[in-house]
Design a protein around this motif. Structure first.
Motif, PDB file in Angstrom:
ATOM      1  N   GLN A   1       0.846  -1.191   0.000  1.00 50.86           N
ATOM      2  CA  GLN A   1       0.000   0.000   0.000  1.00 50.86           C
ATOM      3  C   GLN A   1       0.878   1.235   0.000  1.00 50.86           C
ATOM      4  O   GLN A   1       1.873   1.306   0.725  1.00 50.86           O
ATOM      5  CB  GLN A   1      -0.900   0.000   1.248  1.00 50.86           C
ATOM      6  CG  GLN A   1      -2.007   1.031   1.245  1.00 50.86           C
ATOM      7  CD  GLN A   1      -3.165   0.649   0.336  1.00 50.86           C
ATOM      8  OE1 GLN A   1      -3.626  -0.473   0.379  1.00 50.86           O
ATOM      9  NE2 GLN A   1      -3.613   1.571  -0.483  1.00 50.86           N
TER      10      GLN A   1
ATOM     11  N   TRP B   1       0.898   5.239   0.708  1.00 51.20           N
ATOM     12  CA  TRP B   1       0.206   6.387   1.279  1.00 51.20           C
ATOM     13  C   TRP B   1       1.051   7.638   1.098  1.00 51.20           C
ATOM     14  O   TRP B   1       2.165   7.576   0.617  1.00 51.20           O
ATOM     15  CB  TRP B   1      -0.072   6.153   2.764  1.00 51.20           C
ATOM     16  CG  TRP B   1      -0.990   4.997   3.039  1.00 51.20           C
ATOM     17  CD1 TRP B   1      -2.233   4.797   2.524  1.00 51.20           C
ATOM     18  CD2 TRP B   1      -0.721   3.870   3.888  1.00 51.20           C
ATOM     19  NE1 TRP B   1      -2.759   3.623   3.006  1.00 51.20           N
ATOM     20  CE2 TRP B   1      -1.871   3.032   3.847  1.00 51.20           C
ATOM     21  CE3 TRP B   1       0.353   3.487   4.686  1.00 51.20           C
ATOM     22  CZ2 TRP B   1      -1.951   1.850   4.561  1.00 51.20           C
ATOM     23  CZ3 TRP B   1       0.271   2.319   5.404  1.00 51.20           C
ATOM     24  CH2 TRP B   1      -0.876   1.514   5.339  1.00 51.20           C
ATOM     25  N   LYS B   2       0.484   8.772   1.500  1.00 49.24           N
ATOM     26  CA  LYS B   2       1.183  10.042   1.304  1.00 49.24           C
ATOM     27  C   LYS B   2       2.460  10.119   2.131  1.00 49.24           C
ATOM     28  O   LYS B   2       3.492  10.592   1.658  1.00 49.24           O
ATOM     29  CB  LYS B   2       0.239  11.196   1.679  1.00 49.24           C
ATOM     30  CG  LYS B   2       0.795  12.570   1.327  1.00 49.24           C
ATOM     31  CD  LYS B   2      -0.240  13.650   1.600  1.00 49.24           C
ATOM     32  CE  LYS B   2       0.306  15.028   1.211  1.00 49.24           C
ATOM     33  NZ  LYS B   2      -0.678  16.104   1.462  1.00 49.24           N
TER      34      LYS B   2
END
Length: 412
Positions: free
Chosen positions: A147, A149-150
């Motif tokens: 995954q 994410w920012k």
């Protein structure tokens, strides 16, 4: 005896391959003994027999047979009349042994026990992951991006354990999407709210060191030692190496034939420039090598203050400072000296003017900022653009423009 999903439960627990059988058996027995204590008040006279292969569970309870009306503790003693129901041949003073069925605990107690088992096994699994990675701090791990994410990337290792790669631990040029393979070093392992948190890094010096160990057999074998590594991730790195065998050139061994060994490392680090330097105890020579590729004319060292004044020809100053000031900054970190760069007086342009002569028009702290990046004369400042001066110093753009205007007016 009905096992009520125990076979399925045992099979499920067996899938936790990191937990050894004795530990699992101990946990299971503890859970069932706690059930016995809740129901009977004690478990000291009970035997719990487990078989995790086929899911069998047997619980046997032993009580002393007493005369009717003389039993003082029902948990440990049983009256003769009740004992005869267990075994007609029992007499006063005998041990009455009976088998306890799971059904006698009630369905709710059994479901609660199963939930307790699951949570206990999960805790053991988390502890095992924590201990495993705590011992691997500083080692390279390979995982798959799960995954993005920012602020961080979730990576799964080959066993499905979760690793976190924060944004600050990523090389600026790194770009990953789900399913990509990733290499990083284990930076730290923490236990937060009973959950292991494993932080990995691609910017730590240890990552570069492990890459060298993989690519250079002499380092792995201990023939060459890495004395120190300093990095500006994605931009530049300096590695000081030393050989314990006079026949081995440490720099040549690390670089490889036509750069064959170092090319793989550079690609892994997104084209980070890597300077491999031969370590020496001679401070002057060490600083000279650390400022490579610039060629130094002379050097003055103050060992007490850990300060070095380096003199170079005008065309070598920008090389010594490097893009964004990375070269001189890393050289200072590598050697442990504060390094100031100056133009060689013999090669100075006669028409140039020293910055100190503008002290009545330019604040002294501004002049110090410019000198810190090797600009000690008017023309050396004018040779750089506004954006380059802003990038290299802590000066505001407006201040830089004012300084340039003052310096230009001198030559006009």
């Amino acid at each position: 005896m009905s096992n009520i999903n125990l076979i399925d439960s045992f099979q499920e627990f067996k899938q936790f391959k990191n937990i050894d059988r004795p530990t699992m058996m101990s946990v299971l027995e503890d859970v069932f003994r706690s059930m016995l204590r809740r129901k009977y008040g004690t478990d000291e006279n009970c035997d719990v027999i487990l078989n995790t292969e086929n899911g069998d569970l047997e619980i046997w309870r032993t009580r002393k047979v007493m005369e009717d009306g003389f039993s003082e503790d029902d948990a440990l003693e049983v009256e003769l009349a009740e004992a005869k129901l267990i075994d007609p041949d029992l007499e006063v003073g005998d041990d009455a042994i009976e088998q306890i069925t799971l059904e006698s605990f009630g369905r709710r107690a059994i479901l609660a026990a199963r939930q307790t088992l699951v949570s206990r096994i999960m805790e053991l699994e988390k502890d095992d992951i924590y201990k495993k990675y705590k011992d691997r701090v500083g080692e390279i791990v390979v995982g798959e991006v799960y995954q993005v994410w920012k602020k961080e990337i979730l990576v799964l290792d080959e066993e499905g354990n979760e690793l976190l790669l924060p944004k600050i631990e990523q090389i600026p040029a790194d770009f990953y999407k789900k399913g990509d393979s990733i290499r990083a070093v284990v930076l730290k392992v923490e236990m937060i709210n009973n959950n292991p948190k494993i932080i990995i890094s691609r910017t730590a010096p240890a990552f570069l060191q492990r890459l060298f160990e993989l690519e250079v057999p002499e380092i792995f074998d201990g023939l060459i030692s890495i004395k120190k590594i300093v990095r500006e991730p994605g931009e530049r790195a300096k590695v000081a190496v030393e050989s314990f065998d006079d026949r081995i050139d440490p720099v040549g061994a690390c670089v490889g034939m036509k750069g064959s060994r170092i090319h793989g490392i550079v690609r892994e680090l997104r084209n980070e420039n890597i300077d491999v330097i031969n370590y020496t105890n001679n401070a002057s020579l060490y600083i000279t090598r650390a400022l490579s590729p610039a060629k130094i004319t002379s050097i003055k060292i103050n060992d007490d203050k850990k300060h070095a004044s380096v003199y170079l020809k005008p065309d070598q100053v920008s090389l010594a400072i490097g893009k964004g000031g990375h070269n001189i900054k890393l050289a200072g970190k590598l050697t442990g000296y504060d390094i100031d760069v100056f133009r060689d007086a013999e090669d100075a342009d006669e028409e140039d003017v020293d910055l100190e002569e503008f002290s009545d028009e330019i604040d002294s702290w501004v002049i110090d900022e410019l000198k810190a990046i090797g600009c000690d004369s008017a023309k050396s400042v004018l040779a750089l653009s506004v954006s380059e001066l802003v990038k290299r110093t802590d000066l505001e753009e407006e201040t830089v423009k004012e300084v340039l205007q003052i310096l230009r007016s001198e030559f006009e």
